[in-house]
Write a protein that holds these residues in place. Structure first.
Motif, PDB file in Angstrom:
ATOM      1  N   LEU A 156       4.298  -0.138 -13.188  1.00 37.70           N
ATOM      2  CA  LEU A 156       5.750  -0.780 -13.163  1.00 37.70           C
ATOM      3  C   LEU A 156       5.664  -2.144 -13.253  1.00 37.70           C
ATOM      4  N   VAL A 157       4.739  -2.731 -12.391  1.00 32.42           N
ATOM      5  CA  VAL A 157       4.653  -4.285 -12.031  1.00 32.42           C
ATOM      6  C   VAL A 157       4.407  -4.752 -13.381  1.00 32.42           C
ATOM      7  N   ALA A 213      -0.606  -3.035  -4.760  1.00 31.15           N
ATOM      8  CA  ALA A 213      -0.455  -4.226  -5.612  1.00 31.15           C
ATOM      9  C   ALA A 213      -0.992  -5.146  -4.268  1.00 31.15           C
ATOM     10  N   PRO A 214      -1.683  -6.306  -4.567  1.00 32.93           N
ATOM     11  CA  PRO A 214      -1.691  -7.546  -3.912  1.00 32.93           C
ATOM     12  C   PRO A 214      -0.412  -8.333  -3.798  1.00 32.93           C
ATOM     13  N   PHE A 215      -0.118  -9.080  -2.892  1.00 30.82           N
ATOM     14  CA  PHE A 215       1.121  -9.748  -2.894  1.00 30.82           C
ATOM     15  C   PHE A 215       1.473 -10.704  -4.226  1.00 30.82           C
ATOM     16  N   LYS A 274       1.150 -17.135  -2.456  1.00 30.19           N
ATOM     17  CA  LYS A 274       0.965 -16.179  -3.270  1.00 30.19           C
ATOM     18  C   LYS A 274       2.240 -16.091  -4.358  1.00 30.19           C
ATOM     19  N   ASP A 275       3.178 -16.988  -4.177  1.00 23.56           N
ATOM     20  CA  ASP A 275       4.398 -17.103  -4.987  1.00 23.56           C
ATOM     21  C   ASP A 275       5.373 -15.832  -4.832  1.00 23.56           C
ATOM     22  N   LEU A 276       5.311 -15.195  -3.817  1.00 21.03           N
ATOM     23  CA  LEU A 276       6.023 -14.042  -3.424  1.00 21.03           C
ATOM     24  C   LEU A 276       7.184 -14.427  -2.713  1.00 21.03           C
ATOM     25  N   GLU A 277       8.287 -14.041  -3.241  1.00 24.23           N
ATOM     26  CA  GLU A 277       9.867 -14.684  -2.932  1.00 24.23           C
ATOM     27  C   GLU A 277      10.384 -13.351  -1.904  1.00 24.23           C
ATOM     28  N   MET A 280       1.008  -1.088  -0.089  1.00 25.42           N
ATOM     29  CA  MET A 280       0.063  -0.090   0.222  1.00 25.42           C
ATOM     30  C   MET A 280       0.862   1.069  -0.049  1.00 25.42           C
ATOM     31  N   ASP A 281       0.215   2.331  -0.474  1.00 22.41           N
ATOM     32  CA  ASP A 281       0.694   3.677  -0.387  1.00 22.41           C
ATOM     33  C   ASP A 281       0.009   4.798   0.334  1.00 22.41           C
ATOM     34  N   PHE A 282       0.580   5.683   0.524  1.00 26.86           N
ATOM     35  CA  PHE A 282      -0.261   7.009   1.147  1.00 26.86           C
ATOM     36  C   PHE A 282      -0.559   7.907   0.244  1.00 26.86           C
ATOM     37  N   GLU A 283       0.273   7.924  -1.020  1.00 27.94           N
ATOM     38  CA  GLU A 283      -0.062   8.816  -2.193  1.00 27.94           C
ATOM     39  C   GLU A 283      -0.400   8.070  -3.419  1.00 27.94           C
TER      40      GLU A 283
END
Length: 252
Positions: free
Chosen positions: A195-196, A220-222, A245-248, A182-185
């Motif tokens: 970018l992803v 973005a979700p994991f 989620k296949d997140l390294e 998550m982001d604040f802006e």
């Protein structure tokens, strides 16, 4: 809970954290986001807070802390993350570094390359990276944000969409078990969402202080990010959330 009690708690949170989120407060109080926004509107009318996108900050404080101040926070941890991320980069490839203090720490470590092409929307990252022999630096167009010293907006996004990057390195405002990165802006989140999609490997850089926080924008979700690099093992609840989620995860 009455509106007056909620407002007292909101002011306590602001005094402690210097920022509150509508999403986080509505979940804590068990009320709608619209109810929280009315509370914040009342507090703003009283001169106690200033509303910003997705939440509020103390009256008299600007929405963004200058990057020159943020770079001092958790500096050792950010440098450790940058060192781990540096080991992921191979020569003769094309990378993107988005705005942020940890990505800036990475830019300062880009030594030893003979042919590395780096794209960025950050003035400070461009300045740091171009000091290294063998790193070619290219900048996006866009609207300049003086506080962040970066370029954002429609032109920035349109430019990024023309390219494919071998790797992109991004910062994260918050890492939450329910919402992911998550982001604040909104400007930063929108760029990261593009970018992803434009890379073979997306890498989020974050020190441990971002775990458990809630931002205003779901970036973005994991499952949409390939790798998370951090300075220490994430909390178990995060590890469990990303397991399927296949997140390294790479950590110090």
């Amino acid at each position: 809970m009455s509106s007056e009690i909620r407002k007292e708690v909101i002011l306590e949170r602001l005094d402690r954290d210097q920022r509150v989120s509508v999403l986080e407060l509505s979940a804590e109080f068990g009320v709608s986001g619209e109810t929280i926004r009315r509370d914040l509107k009342d507090l703003e009318a009283e001169g106690a807070v200033r509303r910003v996108h997705g939440g509020a900050i103390p009256a008299g404080r600007t929405a963004d802390t200058p990057i020159t101040e943020r770079i001092k926070l958790n500096a050792l941890e950010k440098d450790e993350v940058a060192g781990l991320a540096r080991d992921l980069i191979i020569d003769d490839c094309v990378i993107f570094l988005d705005t942020g203090t940890t990505t800036l720490a990475l830019a300062r470590r880009l030594v030893g390359f003979k042919k590395l092409r780096l794209y960025t929307n950050s003035l400070r990252i461009a300045q740091a990276a171009c000091e290294h022999f063998g790193v070619q630096v290219l900048m996006t167009p866009g609207h300049l944000r003086p506080v962040e010293q970066d370029l954002v907006g429609y032109d920035t996004i349109a430019y990024i969409q023309q390219f494919h990057f071998d790797m992109v390195f991004m910062g994260a405002g918050a890492i939450n078990v329910d919402y992911g990165f998550m982001d604040f802006e909104e400007d930063e989140a929108r760029i990261r969402q593009v970018l992803v999609k434009q890379t073979s490997r997306s890498v989020m850089l974050s020190d441990h202080s971002k775990f458990g926080k809630v931002g205003n924008v779901i970036t973005a979700p994991f499952s949409r990010v390939h790798t998370l690099v951090t300075d220490r093992p994430p909390p178990e609840v995060i590890v469990q959330a990303v397991a399927a989620k296949d997140l390294e995860i790479i950590h110090g």
